[in-house]
Design a protein around this motif. Structure first.
Motif, PDB file in Angstrom:
ATOM      1  N   GLU A 167      -3.324   7.081  -9.459  1.00  0.00           N
ATOM      2  CA  GLU A 167      -3.525   6.023 -10.450  1.00  0.00           C
ATOM      3  C   GLU A 167      -2.496   6.061 -11.569  1.00  0.00           C
ATOM      4  N   ALA A 204       1.945   2.677  -2.656  1.00  0.00           N
ATOM      5  CA  ALA A 204       2.991   2.225  -3.590  1.00  0.00           C
ATOM      6  C   ALA A 204       3.323   3.243  -4.670  1.00  0.00           C
ATOM      7  N   ALA A 205       2.638   4.356  -4.721  1.00  0.00           N
ATOM      8  CA  ALA A 205       2.808   5.276  -5.850  1.00  0.00           C
ATOM      9  C   ALA A 205       4.148   5.989  -5.847  1.00  0.00           C
ATOM     10  N   THR A 251       0.844  -1.186   0.000  1.00  0.00           N
ATOM     11  CA  THR A 251       0.000   0.000   0.000  1.00  0.00           C
ATOM     12  C   THR A 251       0.890   1.250   0.000  1.00  0.00           C
ATOM     13  N   PRO A 285      -6.153   1.703  -7.757  1.00  0.00           N
ATOM     14  CA  PRO A 285      -6.217   3.007  -7.100  1.00  0.00           C
ATOM     15  C   PRO A 285      -7.290   2.992  -6.007  1.00  0.00           C
ATOM     16  N   ARG A 298       0.619   7.230 -11.625  1.00  0.00           N
ATOM     17  CA  ARG A 298       1.926   6.770 -11.155  1.00  0.00           C
ATOM     18  C   ARG A 298       1.920   5.271 -10.898  1.00  0.00           C
ATOM     19  N   LEU A 299       0.850   4.767 -10.323  1.00  0.00           N
ATOM     20  CA  LEU A 299       0.758   3.324 -10.074  1.00  0.00           C
ATOM     21  C   LEU A 299       0.810   2.541 -11.383  1.00  0.00           C
ATOM     22  N   GLY A 344      -2.725   2.338  -4.009  1.00  0.00           N
ATOM     23  CA  GLY A 344      -2.440   3.720  -3.654  1.00  0.00           C
ATOM     24  C   GLY A 344      -3.477   4.653  -4.257  1.00  0.00           C
ATOM     25  N   GLU A 374       7.116   2.755  -3.530  1.00  0.00           N
ATOM     26  CA  GLU A 374       7.630   2.502  -4.873  1.00  0.00           C
ATOM     27  C   GLU A 374       8.911   1.673  -4.808  1.00  0.00           C
ATOM     28  N   LEU A 382      -0.005  -3.328  -6.446  1.00  0.00           N
ATOM     29  CA  LEU A 382       0.235  -1.953  -6.026  1.00  0.00           C
ATOM     30  C   LEU A 382      -1.083  -1.296  -5.653  1.00  0.00           C
ATOM     31  N   CYS A 403      -2.127  -2.886 -10.576  1.00  0.00           N
ATOM     32  CA  CYS A 403      -2.361  -1.802  -9.626  1.00  0.00           C
ATOM     33  C   CYS A 403      -3.846  -1.544  -9.433  1.00  0.00           C
TER      34      CYS A 403
END
Length: 302
Positions: free
Chosen positions: A51, A25-26, A23, A69, A53-54, A48, A31, A46, A67
C-alpha cells in the motif's frame, strides 16, 4: 483513494483520457507500466499488495491516478476494487494482468503451500482480474494484456510452479480472446525474458536460479533492462496487439517451441545429475514477501 492530475500540452495519443488498470503495480514492470501509461495520457488505477509504495507511485504520476491495496486472488476484494475504479476514474478500457511471483527448486523439495501460492497469484489472480474488469472492457470495447513469460514457450527445471502458471495464463488469454473478440474486446499476451527487477535480482542470489541461468544459451541467459520491455508492452497496448515480445528475439522462440522440452530435458539431465538439487528458494523478492503475508483484504474476511 485520492487522485492527482497535471496538465499536459502534448498531442493526444491512443491512450489519452483512457482508464488503465495495472495489477502488481507496486514495483518492477508494473511500476514502469503505470508510469509510461500515465505519461501517455492514461488515467491509471494501481492494484497491488504494498500500500505505501502504491500510494507514493500514484502521487508521483503525471496524470490522474489512484491505488487500491488488493490481493488479486481475493475475488470479493477485487470486485469491490473494480467498482471503486469505475467510480473514481471511470470505466477501464485497458487492463494489464501483471501481478506475479516466483520460487525456485525441485518439485519434491518446494514447500507445497508456496508452490500453490505462485499458481494462485499468477494464474488464478489473472483470471479473476479479467473476470472482474471484463464488464468494463465490454462496455468500452477495451483491451486486456496478459503478462506471460518466455517460460510459457520454454518451460525450465526448478521453476515448475512459475512455468505451469505462465503456460496457464497464455492458454487462458488465448481462450479469452476467442470468447470476446466478437464483442470488440482485444486480448494480448506479453512474452518477456529475464528482466532486471527486484524479483530477478533476488532470484540471482539463490543457487537454484544461478544454476538455471548459467546453463541457458545466450541470449536466453541474459538479463534485460526493464524500460525497453515496458515500452514494448505499452506500444502493444496502443496497437491492441495479440502478441508482444520483449526483447524482440523472443518472437523467434515461437517457431521452435515444440522442440524445446526435449532440448531442455537433455541439457538438464547432465546439469542436475552432476550438480545435485539446489535448495528451494521460497517466494522470491519483496513481491514474494508481500504475497506470503496475509493481505489486508484477506485478513478482513478471516
Amino acid at each position: 483513494m485520492g487522485t492527482r492530475s497535471r496538465r499536459c500540452d502534448r498531442c493526444p495519443g491512443p491512450l489519452e483520457g483512457r482508464v488503465a488498470v495495472v495489477t502488481g503495480a507496486a514495483r518492477g514492470l508494473g511500476e514502469g507500466l503505470a508510469r509510461t501509461l500515465s505519461e501517455r495520457g492514461a488515467r491509471v488505477a494501481l492494484i497491488g499488495l504494498e500500500e505505501d509504495r502504491l500510494g507514493r507511485l500514484a502521487a508521483g504520476l503525471p496524470g490522474p491516478a489512484a491505488c487500491w491495496p488488493v490481493d488479486v486472488t481475493d475475488s470479493a476484494a477485487l470486485t469491490e476494487a473494480a467498482r471503486a475504479v469505475r467510480a473514481s476514474l471511470g470505466a477501464p478500457s485497458v487492463v494489464v494482468a501483471n501481478a506475479g511471483i516466483a520460487m525456485g527448486g525441485t518439485l519434491l523439495d518446494c514447500d507445497p503451500a508456496a508452490w500453490r501460492r505462485v499458481v494462485d497469484v499468477n494464474l488464478v489472480g489473472s483470471a479473476l482480474t479479467a473476470r472482474c474488469f471484463l464488464p468494463d472492457l465490454l462496455r468500452t470495447h477495451g483491451y486486456y494484456l496478459q503478462v506471460a513469460s518466455l517460460a510459457a514457450l520454454a518451460p525450465a527445471p526448478l521453476l515448475s510452479a512459475y512455468c505451469a502458471s505462465k503456460s496457464g495464463v497464455e492458454a487462458f488469454a488465448h481462450a479469452l480472446r476467442a470468447e470476446v473478440a466478437h464483442d470488440g474486446v482485444g486480448v494480448g499476451v506479453a512474452y518477456l525474458s529475464w528482466v532486471d527487477t527486484s524479483l530477478i535480482r533476488a532470484a540471482d542470489e539463490t543457487e537454484a536460479f544461478r544454476t538455471l541461468r548459467a546453463h541457458l544459451p545466450w541470449p536466453a541467459s541474459a538479463v534485460h533492462a526493464p524500460d525497453p520491455c515496458v515500452r514494448a508492452m505499452v506500444n502493444g497496448i496502443e496497437r491492441r496487439s495479440a502478441h508482444v515480445y520483449a526483447p524482440p528475439w523472443v518472437r523467434g522462440v515461437q517457431g521452435v517451441r515444440a522442440l524445446l522440452p526435449t532440448v531442455v530435458a537433455h541439457r538438464s539431465r547432465r546439469v542436475l545429475a552432476t550438480g545435485g538439487d539446489p535448495a528451494p528458494t521460497g517466494l522470491l523478492g519483496p513481491g514474494g514477501a508481500a504475497a506470503a503475508r496475509p493481505s489486508a483484504s484477506r485478513s478482513r474476511r478471516a
